[in-house]
Scaffold this motif. Structure first.
Motif, PDB file in Angstrom:
ATOM      1  N   SER A 175      48.695  52.471  47.362  1.00 23.94           N
ATOM      2  CA  SER A 175      48.289  51.804  48.611  1.00 23.94           C
ATOM      3  C   SER A 175      49.119  50.553  48.907  1.00 23.94           C
ATOM      4  CB  SER A 175      46.821  51.389  48.502  1.00 23.94           C
ATOM      5  OG  SER A 175      46.718  50.351  47.526  1.00 23.94           O
ATOM      6  N   GLY A 176      49.798  50.031  47.893  1.00 26.28           N
ATOM      7  CA  GLY A 176      50.524  48.766  48.046  1.00 26.28           C
ATOM      8  C   GLY A 176      49.614  47.542  47.902  1.00 26.28           C
ATOM      9  N   ASP A 177      48.319  47.767  47.658  1.00 27.79           N
ATOM     10  CA  ASP A 177      47.369  46.639  47.553  1.00 27.79           C
ATOM     11  C   ASP A 177      47.619  45.823  46.289  1.00 27.79           C
ATOM     12  OD1 ASP A 177      46.210  47.483  49.845  1.00 27.79           O
ATOM     13  OD2 ASP A 177      44.394  48.303  48.910  1.00 27.79           O
ATOM     14  N   THR A 178      47.296  44.545  46.377  1.00 31.61           N
ATOM     15  CA  THR A 178      47.380  43.653  45.216  1.00 31.61           C
ATOM     16  C   THR A 178      46.140  42.756  45.191  1.00 31.61           C
ATOM     17  OG1 THR A 178      48.533  41.949  46.477  1.00 31.61           O
ATOM     18  CG2 THR A 178      49.925  43.510  45.267  1.00 31.61           C
ATOM     19  N   PHE A 179      45.944  42.078  44.084  1.00 31.58           N
ATOM     20  CA  PHE A 179      44.913  41.035  44.012  1.00 31.58           C
ATOM     21  C   PHE A 179      45.472  39.866  43.206  1.00 31.58           C
ATOM     22  CE2 PHE A 179      43.558  41.569  39.582  1.00 31.58           C
ATOM     23  CZ  PHE A 179      43.990  42.857  39.291  1.00 31.58           C
ATOM     24  N   GLU A 180      44.836  38.696  43.374  1.00 28.48           N
ATOM     25  CA  GLU A 180      45.321  37.510  42.665  1.00 28.48           C
ATOM     26  C   GLU A 180      44.567  37.334  41.362  1.00 28.48           C
ATOM     27  OE1 GLU A 180      44.652  34.467  45.574  1.00 28.48           O
ATOM     28  OE2 GLU A 180      46.674  34.719  46.426  1.00 28.48           O
ATOM     29  N   THR A 181      45.283  36.937  40.315  1.00 31.40           N
ATOM     30  CA  THR A 181      44.579  36.580  39.081  1.00 31.40           C
ATOM     31  C   THR A 181      44.702  35.066  38.892  1.00 31.40           C
ATOM     32  OG1 THR A 181      44.186  37.143  36.771  1.00 31.40           O
ATOM     33  CG2 THR A 181      46.489  37.177  37.474  1.00 31.40           C
ATOM     34  N   ILE A 182      43.596  34.470  38.434  1.00 32.05           N
ATOM     35  CA  ILE A 182      43.406  33.012  38.490  1.00 32.05           C
ATOM     36  C   ILE A 182      43.363  32.419  37.085  1.00 32.05           C
ATOM     37  CG2 ILE A 182      41.749  31.211  39.283  1.00 32.05           C
ATOM     38  CD1 ILE A 182      42.722  32.864  41.631  1.00 32.05           C
ATOM     39  N   ASN A 183      43.945  31.232  36.927  1.00 31.50           N
ATOM     40  CA  ASN A 183      43.835  30.476  35.670  1.00 31.50           C
ATOM     41  C   ASN A 183      42.560  29.629  35.718  1.00 31.50           C
ATOM     42  OD1 ASN A 183      44.025  28.633  33.606  1.00 31.50           O
ATOM     43  ND2 ASN A 183      46.187  28.160  33.939  1.00 31.50           N
ATOM     44  N   PRO A 184      41.579  29.918  34.857  1.00 31.57           N
ATOM     45  CA  PRO A 184      40.300  29.195  34.955  1.00 31.57           C
ATOM     46  C   PRO A 184      40.391  27.714  34.560  1.00 31.57           C
ATOM     47  CG  PRO A 184      40.264  30.688  33.086  1.00 31.57           C
ATOM     48  CD  PRO A 184      41.541  30.954  33.810  1.00 31.57           C
ATOM     49  N   ALA A 185      41.511  27.309  33.934  1.00 38.75           N
ATOM     50  CA  ALA A 185      41.618  25.897  33.531  1.00 38.75           C
ATOM     51  C   ALA A 185      41.808  24.983  34.742  1.00 38.75           C
ATOM     52  CB  ALA A 185      42.777  25.715  32.548  1.00 38.75           C
ATOM     53  N   ASP A 186      42.402  25.528  35.823  1.00 32.99           N
ATOM     54  CA  ASP A 186      42.574  24.701  37.027  1.00 32.99           C
ATOM     55  C   ASP A 186      42.385  25.496  38.316  1.00 32.99           C
ATOM     56  OD1 ASP A 186      44.810  26.267  37.032  1.00 32.99           O
ATOM     57  OD2 ASP A 186      46.254  24.636  36.741  1.00 32.99           O
ATOM     58  N   GLU A 187      42.017  26.733  38.194  1.00 33.25           N
ATOM     59  CA  GLU A 187      41.799  27.652  39.318  1.00 33.25           C
ATOM     60  C   GLU A 187      43.056  27.906  40.150  1.00 33.25           C
ATOM     61  OE1 GLU A 187      37.751  28.273  41.002  1.00 33.25           O
ATOM     62  OE2 GLU A 187      37.584  26.136  40.637  1.00 33.25           O
ATOM     63  N   SER A 188      44.234  27.714  39.539  1.00 34.88           N
ATOM     64  CA  SER A 188      45.467  28.045  40.250  1.00 34.88           C
ATOM     65  C   SER A 188      45.709  29.557  40.165  1.00 34.88           C
ATOM     66  CB  SER A 188      46.653  27.297  39.623  1.00 34.88           C
ATOM     67  OG  SER A 188      46.781  27.676  38.264  1.00 34.88           O
ATOM     68  N   VAL A 189      46.449  30.077  41.150  1.00 35.80           N
ATOM     69  CA  VAL A 189      46.789  31.504  41.139  1.00 35.80           C
ATOM     70  C   VAL A 189      47.957  31.701  40.179  1.00 35.80           C
ATOM     71  CG1 VAL A 189      47.651  33.435  42.526  1.00 35.80           C
ATOM     72  CG2 VAL A 189      46.032  31.794  43.526  1.00 35.80           C
ATOM     73  N   ILE A 190      47.802  32.599  39.209  1.00 37.49           N
ATOM     74  CA  ILE A 190      48.905  32.867  38.271  1.00 37.49           C
ATOM     75  C   ILE A 190      49.921  33.784  38.950  1.00 37.49           C
ATOM     76  CG2 ILE A 190      49.556  33.800  36.003  1.00 37.49           C
ATOM     77  CD1 ILE A 190      46.563  33.383  35.184  1.00 37.49           C
ATOM     78  N   CYS A 191      49.448  34.893  39.511  1.00 33.74           N
ATOM     79  CA  CYS A 191      50.343  35.844  40.186  1.00 33.74           C
ATOM     80  C   CYS A 191      49.488  36.880  40.899  1.00 33.74           C
ATOM     81  CB  CYS A 191      51.267  36.535  39.182  1.00 33.74           C
ATOM     82  SG  CYS A 191      50.412  37.606  38.021  1.00 33.74           S
ATOM     83  N   LYS A 192      50.186  37.719  41.660  1.00 34.06           N
ATOM     84  CA  LYS A 192      49.513  38.878  42.264  1.00 34.06           C
ATOM     85  C   LYS A 192      49.718  40.080  41.348  1.00 34.06           C
ATOM     86  CE  LYS A 192      49.466  37.741  47.076  1.00 34.06           C
ATOM     87  NZ  LYS A 192      50.310  37.516  48.234  1.00 34.06           N
ATOM     88  N   VAL A 193      48.696  40.906  41.282  1.00 31.51           N
ATOM     89  CA  VAL A 193      48.751  42.094  40.420  1.00 31.51           C
ATOM     90  C   VAL A 193      48.472  43.318  41.294  1.00 31.51           C
ATOM     91  CG1 VAL A 193      47.622  43.234  38.458  1.00 31.51           C
ATOM     92  CG2 VAL A 193      47.961  40.757  38.420  1.00 31.51           C
ATOM     93  N   SER A 194      49.185  44.407  41.040  1.00 36.93           N
ATOM     94  CA  SER A 194      48.952  45.642  41.799  1.00 36.93           C
ATOM     95  C   SER A 194      47.527  46.139  41.566  1.00 36.93           C
ATOM     96  CB  SER A 194      49.935  46.730  41.361  1.00 36.93           C
ATOM     97  OG  SER A 194      51.240  46.335  41.672  1.00 36.93           O
ATOM     98  N   LYS A 195      46.921  46.588  42.662  1.00 34.43           N
ATOM     99  CA  LYS A 195      45.516  47.002  42.593  1.00 34.43           C
ATOM    100  C   LYS A 195      45.428  48.513  42.767  1.00 34.43           C
ATOM    101  CE  LYS A 195      41.120  45.777  44.653  1.00 34.43           C
ATOM    102  NZ  LYS A 195      40.456  44.978  45.672  1.00 34.43           N
TER     103      LYS A 195
END
Ligand code: TAP
Length: 515
Positions: free
Chosen positions: A50-70
């Motif tokens: 589908s080309g969809d992605t989602f963001e994965t988050i670093n819980p230590a500061d809630e920053s986005v680490i990267c997008k991951v294929s969904k």
């Protein structure tokens, strides 16, 4: 942010072939780390259909680490097709060669131990020192342990009746089941993968795994290492995505013959239902727990305090076998409470990469909110909050180690799992062993349990009477790759680790010959 990572990959046990993928590169924890962000199917990292992605988050500061294929059901279908083809090679390979590839993978994981632990820490909030030792260290040990089993899986000869009319030879063979689905939770992302996948692969099966959506990264890095170790295409496939979509597609797939699941009891029941309705596939379920820890007045109190705290606060309480309820004998209750408060006071909350930190951020925001709700329910229900129950004053998904006392059996927090750093303490009358056992067993869960006493007879009596798959005596959290692990009652069935785990991924064929 994206660059091309070229990695030499040995295919099978033979030739070399260049292996490339779109890599994320970061400098974190004073090191460069490189990891994939796409689905892993047939030994290639690919975008989702589908080309969809989602963001994965670093819980230590809630920053986005990267997008991951969904992934979705189409990606699962593609992965299962690859796994069916992979099975032809993997299940027929010389068992010793299969073991050699698994040992190679364990060696590569070892060589990338710091990188894996760093990745696990930013994705799950695990304290780095713990991630090194437990999340990654035990994962490596698990692959080594099961690599050793590959050429030791054997059947038996059975003395059936010989007098009808000729002689008979009856023997059993242990065969792989085929394509297996594995669905894992977020608390020990790589270790939960390892606990199931190592046994599954050693038995000769191929696999389609869905990691928890909030912690996909170490499973993808693992996939890179597996390709480098020489696993044939299609043996290991990893599809990040949601449980509702990817998990359901795995469970319902008619060519998947087994599902191994670790997660909540509620989802475990849905998986069992889906497995039954689709093709009656085999399941094993490691589910929730509310493990009782009984502390008698004749214990080594220093040890009981230290290990009681470890039993609750290890990995910020995100531990399936966490001691969910402590029963403390009345005559030492007040001293025990005083000492655990002192002990918790020594715990350092902070940056997971600081080598002196004991307690990192909770895994993700929804979980943090569930802990705030849990503590509110405790206070509203009349339990005494003696420590914590709130977030410390800092950014990130941190939650203070918490202690409740005066917890009565009918309170909500006495029955429900928090899956966080919350110690629940109840008293029992001096000498009332059967009374406390009845209370400890009055739960639908049966994952783990513990008892502290210097009286061996009492310890053995409690071990016999307690309804739990694991009993710790004068220790806690002492799991080992060689020892079977799994629950009773609504904590599920089927074992991870030890020889027992292999049986979850094998089927027995009985052959009878007349001669
Ligand atoms: P769950 O919500 O049950 O999720 C576990 C996994 O199942 C995730 O990958 C999830 O996907 C997926 N999933 C969700 N709904 C699904 C569905 N309908 N069909 C198929 N898969 C589905 O548990 P959790 O919140 O991640 O983990 C916490 C629970 O796990 C606790 O109860 C804890 O006790 C238990 N746990 C048990 C053990 C052992 S060994 N017994 C170990 C660790 C944790 P998403 O990515 O969409 O969430």
């Amino acid at each position: 942010e994206f660059s091309r990572a070229a990695i030499l990959c040995s295919r099978g046990l033979g030739g070399k072939k260049e292996f490339t993928y779109d890599a994320i590169k970061m400098n974190v924890n004073n090191m460069d780390i490189t990891f994939p962000h796409q689905l892993f199917i047939n030994n290639e990292f690919v975008p989702s259909i589908s080309g969809d992605t989602f963001e994965t988050i670093n819980p230590a500061d809630e920053s986005v680490i990267c997008k991951v294929s969904k992934g979705n059901a189409d990606d699962v279908a593609k992965a299962v097709k690859a796994a069916i083809a992979g099975e032809e090679v993997w299940s027929k390979m010389n068992a010793r060669d299969r073991g050699a590839i698994m040992y190679k993978l364990a060696d590569l994981m070892d060589a990338h131990r710091e990188e894996l632990a760093t990745l696990e820490s930013i994705d799950s909030g695990a304290v780095y020192t713990l991630a090194l030792k437990t999340h990654i260290g035990m994962s490596i040990d698990t692959f080594r342990y099961f690599a050793g089993w590959c050429d030791k899986i054997q059947g038996s000869t059975i003395p059936i009746n010989n007098a009808r009319p000729n002689r008979n030879l009856s023997y059993t063979k242990k065969e792989p089941i085929g394509v297996c689905g594995i669905i894992t939770p977020w608390n020990y992302p790589l270790m939960m993968l390892a606990w199931k996948m190592a046994a599954c692969l050693a038995a000769g099966n191929t696999v389609v795994l869905k990691p928890a959506q909030v912690t996909p990264l170490t499973s993808l890095k693992f996939a890179e290492l597996a390709a480098r170790a020489g696993f044939p295409p299609g043996v290991i496939n990893i599809i990040p995505g949601s449980g509702r979509v990817v998990g359901t597609a795995i469970v319902n797939h008619p060519a998947v013959r087994k599902v191994g699941f670790t997660g909540s009891t509620e989802v475990g029941k849905q998986i069992m239902e889906g497995a039954a309705k689709s093709n009656a596939k085999k399941v094993s379920l490691e589910l929730g727990g509310k493990s009782p820890l009984i502390i008698f007045s004749d214990c080594d109190l220093d040890k009981a305090v230290r290990m009681g705290c470890g039993g609750v606060f290890f990995n910020k309480g995100e531990n399936c076998i966490a001691a969910g309820r402590l029963f403390v004998e009345e005559s030492i209750h007040d001293e025990f409470v005083k000492r655990v408060i002192e002990e918790v006071g020594k715990m350092k909350i902070g940056d997971p990469f600081d080598r002196s930190t004991d307690h990192g951020p909770q895994n993700h925001r929804a979980h943090l909110q569930s802990l705030l709700d849990f503590c509110k329910a405790g206070v509203d229900g009349g339990a005494k909050l003696v420590l914590g129950g709130k977030q410390p004053d800092r950014t990130g998904l941190f939650f203070e180690p918490t202690i409740f006392t005066d917890v009565k059996d009918d309170m909500w927090i006495a029955k429900e799992e928090s899956f966080g750093p919350v110690m629940i303490i109840s008293k029992f009358k001096d000498g009332d062993i059967d009374g406390v056992l009845e209370r400890a067993n009055a739960t639908e869960y049966g994952l783990a349990s513990g008892v502290f006493t210097k009286d061996l007879s009492k310890a053995l009596y409690v071990s016999d009477q307690i309804h739990a798959g694991t009993v710790f005596v004068n220790t806690y959290n002492k799991t080992d790759v060689a020892a079977p692990f799994g629950g009773f009652k609504q904590s599920g069935f089927g074992k991870d680790l030890g020889q027992d785990a292999l049986n979850e991924y094998l089927r027995t064929k009985c052959v009878t010959i007349e001669y």
